[in-house]
Scaffold this active site. Structure first.
Site, PDB file in Angstrom:
ATOM      1  N   GLU A  32       8.363  60.391   7.653  1.00 47.71           N
ATOM      2  CA  GLU A  32       8.628  61.535   6.790  1.00 47.71           C
ATOM      3  C   GLU A  32       8.771  60.994   5.369  1.00 47.71           C
ATOM      4  O   GLU A  32       9.577  60.086   5.129  1.00 47.71           O
ATOM      5  CB  GLU A  32       9.929  62.229   7.227  1.00 47.71           C
ATOM      6  CG  GLU A  32      10.162  63.477   6.422  1.00 47.71           C
ATOM      7  CD  GLU A  32      11.483  64.177   6.763  1.00 47.71           C
ATOM      8  OE1 GLU A  32      12.160  63.772   7.718  1.00 47.71           O
ATOM      9  OE2 GLU A  32      11.807  65.125   6.026  1.00 47.71           O
ATOM     10  N   ARG A 259      15.181  51.581  18.646  1.00 44.33           N
ATOM     11  CA  ARG A 259      15.043  51.385  17.211  1.00 44.33           C
ATOM     12  C   ARG A 259      15.745  50.098  16.812  1.00 44.33           C
ATOM     13  O   ARG A 259      16.683  49.647  17.451  1.00 44.33           O
ATOM     14  CB  ARG A 259      15.524  52.597  16.427  1.00 44.33           C
ATOM     15  CG  ARG A 259      17.004  52.785  16.289  1.00 44.33           C
ATOM     16  CD  ARG A 259      17.344  54.167  15.747  1.00 44.33           C
ATOM     17  NE  ARG A 259      17.130  54.313  14.322  1.00 44.33           N
ATOM     18  CZ  ARG A 259      16.272  55.193  13.776  1.00 44.33           C
ATOM     19  NH1 ARG A 259      15.549  55.985  14.525  1.00 44.33           N
ATOM     20  NH2 ARG A 259      16.165  55.285  12.489  1.00 44.33           N
ATOM     21  N   LYS A 269      17.171  56.350   5.707  1.00 37.79           N
ATOM     22  CA  LYS A 269      16.619  56.659   4.383  1.00 37.79           C
ATOM     23  C   LYS A 269      17.592  57.527   3.591  1.00 37.79           C
ATOM     24  O   LYS A 269      17.745  57.384   2.393  1.00 37.79           O
ATOM     25  CB  LYS A 269      15.299  57.405   4.538  1.00 37.79           C
ATOM     26  CG  LYS A 269      14.110  56.490   4.733  1.00 37.79           C
ATOM     27  CD  LYS A 269      12.819  57.305   4.824  1.00 37.79           C
ATOM     28  CE  LYS A 269      12.445  57.597   6.246  1.00 37.79           C
ATOM     29  NZ  LYS A 269      11.853  58.849   6.514  1.00 37.79           N
TER      30      LYS A 269
END
Ligand code: ATP
Ligand code: MG
Length: 749
Positions: A32, A259, A269
């Site tokens: 994204e 992850r 982020k």
């Protein structure tokens, strides 16, 4: 590569190729664009692009831009740059989910027409309420009864911007009592009156991730949709959408991996944006940040990041990687590649009183690697600088550099000795007067003088001043959450370091080893030959404090990789894991073992009810008891959780050592006798009484006069030898702590 050593994703891919499920592998990296990519994205890039490359497929770069309010083109550029910098090419143009908005909208209409989607008009609060909980089923909204015509009309109006945000949503009609909460009529579309950075103002509705992602994958011909574990429960929706629409095969399937998490590092982020916006760092490419832009500016090589990502493997259970691993990776990459030069961080003047004139000394850039070509000339004269830390007037034992009584070698040049120390009015040393040994030049030394080390130096007139930016960890805690955890000393700027002249050119070699200091990089933005600025990439070796932790983490990761088949944790297991690591303070490996095994976690819980000694209990249960339970059920064991608790209690009370506990355990596992009984009948009680221990210690000291001599001469490592001997003499029953103390005391005499 042998199949077994491959990660589980590559094994899936190979199976799918072999069975002709697909004839070409297509993956995608779907960020994204709402922030700069970080090292976690590097992991995803290395997996997606890496797999495509390994199997002659291709990988798309797709901006997952379904959220108009947070996205921006500067992030798109940063993402493209990161992929390129890591050495990968995406197939065709960069793709955008927003390019598929028309098609996705049409798929929504199809679902409505099939009676599989409806416009809901409940408020946010009610929707949450109606969804139910993990323990209770949900309730379907009355609006789910709307006719297809009404749904189509409303949806059209939603699209045309006729309703305010939150007024209606489009939902899939799946199952309000599904055990997977995500399947309780998930949201497909919501109203957003926002300007989209690419689609402009065309849309007043935006598809949700769960709807857009699977369809985008399908439209692009993706075969393996690889994502992180937190999307595990979304997999059902992914499949539901594609199956319900009965799309032409082949269709993609979702696969999840763990992850990447790194200690002392924060990767979201959103949270990184907070640091940037609050000026807690100097922009997204601040060399302290775990962003790709940050590593790039600091001087990390793409190869070192890829090696790191590959080295840690692909796991199916979340774990934390030690940041030391990443540091190891860059050091390892630069070690043989970059030239070694001389730089003095904190200069102290040395005047060599018996040296006349000047000369130039040829020195290899790659002294460690003889066949590698490349050298420069080091100017030398009677005035030089050395590092302040390389001279000590009153040295501690073990100091090998220059002192009033100890000569030292100037690297590649001569041996010097200190003649006089000059101080200022405050008593600070400002200069050393030294003498050199003319026949001691490096490579042709005939002086016969022994030195214990060689130090860096620069010639006074030729040296160039540089600025050095030294970075420490950005965060002070292992699991930082945000600004409050920042390390206030993460940036140190050294203004007046001096470097040998050959380094400073208009376009310097990018990376250097400053000998004995570390690896450095000419700052790609601020460097110029007039104001040279260097970033410290990493030191030469780990500090000992950091070192201790790494092997454990490496071991853990290896283990998960070898057992590559381990499946992701269920919600219950995850909850147990949380409790074990947070409340019981178990290390993640032990917690992982216990949480994943019903028998073990039940056994552990029962033992814990008897005795609040979680760490010791968990250790024996995850090792010894686990071994036993591999082939048995709990009720087939000869011993109970209560007995294990009793055994551990004896350790906690220092009645027995852990070593003896193992012996007792073996006996208990065989006979089912109570641990106390075993200890008593075999006379295994730990010996802590000095009256009993001292005579044994005396005897051992008497028997080993040479080692006593050495110990007293400074070889303190021999303490372990003596303690070991005493423990052996007591057949393992000596209390190690007490023995240690007593032996230490006794040896001092
Ligand atoms: P963040 O929370 O940091 O913003 P994200 O998961 O929202 O990360 P996306 O931009 O959606 O970031 O991620 C693009 C791809 O990178 C996704 O497939 C995502 O799973 C993957 N990814 C993100 N963070 C990590 C990580 N720490 N380790 C591995 N893969 C990651
Ligand atoms: Mg995110």
């Amino acid at each position: 590569m042998e199949n077994k050593s491959k990660d589980f994703l590559r094994r899936v891919v190979e199976k799918d190729l072999k069975s002709n499920k697909y004839n070409k592998i297509v993956t995608r990296f779907p960020p994204e664009p709402n922030g700069f990519p970080h090292i976690g994205h590097a992991k995803s890039i290395s997996i997606n692009f890496g797999i495509a490359k390994d199997y002659q497929g291709h990988c798309n770069l797709r901006m997952d831009d379904t959220n108009p309010t947070t996205e921006d083109t500067q992030y798109v550029e940063a993402l493209k740059d990161a992929v390129e910098w890591l050495g990968f090419d995406w197939e065709g143009n960069v793709r955008y989910t927003s390019d598929y908005f028309d098609e996705i909208y049409n798929y929504a209409i199809r679902l409505i027409k099939m009676g599989k989607a409806y416009v809901d008009s409940l408020g946010e609060e009610e929707i949450r309420e109606y969804r139910g909980t993990v323990k209770s089923v949900g309730k379907r909204s009355k609006y789910a009864e709307r006719s297809i015509t009404e749904n189509l009309e409303l949806f059209e109006k939603m699209k045309n911007g006729e309703f305010s945000e939150g007024k209606h949503i489009l939902r899939a009609k799946i199952d309000m009592s599904s055990p997977n909460m995500k399947m309780r009529d998930p949201l497909l579309y919501r109203i957003r009156h926002a300007h989209h950075f690419r689609a402009g103002d065309k849309w007043a509705i935006y598809p949700m991730y769960d709807f857009a992602h699977c369809l985008s994958d399908y439209m692009e011909g993706v075969t393996h949709s690889i994502c992180t574990l937190e999307f595990e429960n979304n997999r059902d929706i992914y499949n539901w959408v594609l199956d319900t629409l009965s799309l032409n095969p082949p269709r993609p399937y979702q696969h999840e991996f763990a992850r990447l998490g790194i200690n002392y590092t924060m990767m979201s982020k959103r949270k990184l944006l907070e640091l940037v916006e609050n000026d807690a760092v100097n922009g997204w490419d601040d060399p302290r940040l775990p962003t790709i832009a940050g590593y790039k500016r600091r001087g990390y090589t793409p190869q070192s990041i890829l090696n790191f990502c590959e080295g840690i493997g692909i796991a199916k259970a979340n774990s934390m990687v030690d940041v030391a691993q990443l540091e190891f990776s860059i050091r390892d990459d630069l070690n043989t590649k970059v030239p070694r030069v001389l730089c003095v961080m904190n200069p102290l003047k040395v005047t060599i009183t018996n040296y006349q004139g000047s000369e130039e000394i040829e020195a290899s850039y790659y002294p460690h690697d003889v066949p590698k070509e490349g050298s420069r000339k080091l100017p030398f004269s009677k005035e030089i600088y050395i590092d302040r830390s390389d001279f000590k007037q009153n040295p501690d034992k073990g100091y090998f550099r220059l002192t009033p009584n100890q000569a030292v070698r100037l690297k590649y040049a001569y041996i010097i000795s200190c003649q006089e120390i000059i101080k200022d009015e405050n008593g600070e040393i400002i200069e050393i007067k030294a003498e050199y040994y003319p026949n001691s030049k490096s490579g042709e030394d005939k002086s016969g003088i022994k030195v214990k080390s060689a130090i860096q130096w620069v010639e006074k007139n030729a040296a160039k001043e540089i600025e050095v930016r030294v970075y420490d960890r950005l965060f002070k805690n292992e699991a930082p959450q945000g600004i409050e955890d920042l390390n206030p000393n993460s940036l140190q700027i050294i203004k007046n370091a001096l470097i040998e002249p050959a380094v400073i050119t208009d376009k310097p070699d990018e990376r250097f080893q400053f000998e004995r200091e570390g690896y450095f990089y000419a700052d790609p933005i601020d460097y110029s030959s007039e104001f040279p600025v260097f970033n410290k990439i990493v030191g030469l070796k780990e500090s000992s404090a950091k070192k201790k932790k790494a092997p454990q983490v490496v071991e853990k990761i290896k283990k998960i990789q070898i057992d590559g088949e381990v499946v992701a944790m269920s919600e219950d297991q995850e909850a147990l894991f949380e409790k074990y690591t947070k409340e019981d303070k178990l290390n993640s490996e032990v917690a992982n073992t216990l949480a994943r095994d019903k028998k073990l976690s039940a056994f552990y819980q029962e033992a814990l009810n008897e005795l609040k000694s979680p760490i010791n209990l968990a250790n024996i249960i995850s090792n010894e008891v686990a071994r036993e339970l591999k082939s048995k059920e709990i009720n087939e064991l000869k011993f109970s959780p209560k007995q294990i608790a009793e055994l551990i209690k004896m350790i906690d009370d220092e009645l027995i050592s852990t070593k003896i506990a193992k012996v007792v355990y073996e006996e208990m596992a065989k006979s089912g006798k109570n641990p106390k009984q075993i200890v008593e009948s075999k006379g295994l009680i730990q010996i802590s009484d000095p009256k009993i221990l001292l005579p044994i210690i005396e005897e051992i000291i008497d028997k080993n006069p040479d080692n006593v001599e050495k110990f007293r001469g400074g070889n303190t490592k021999l303490l372990g030898f003596f303690v070991g001997q005493v423990l052996k003499a007591t057949k393992g029953k000596g209390n190690p702590k007490v023995v240690n103390l007593l032996v230490g005391e006794r040896l001092k005499d």
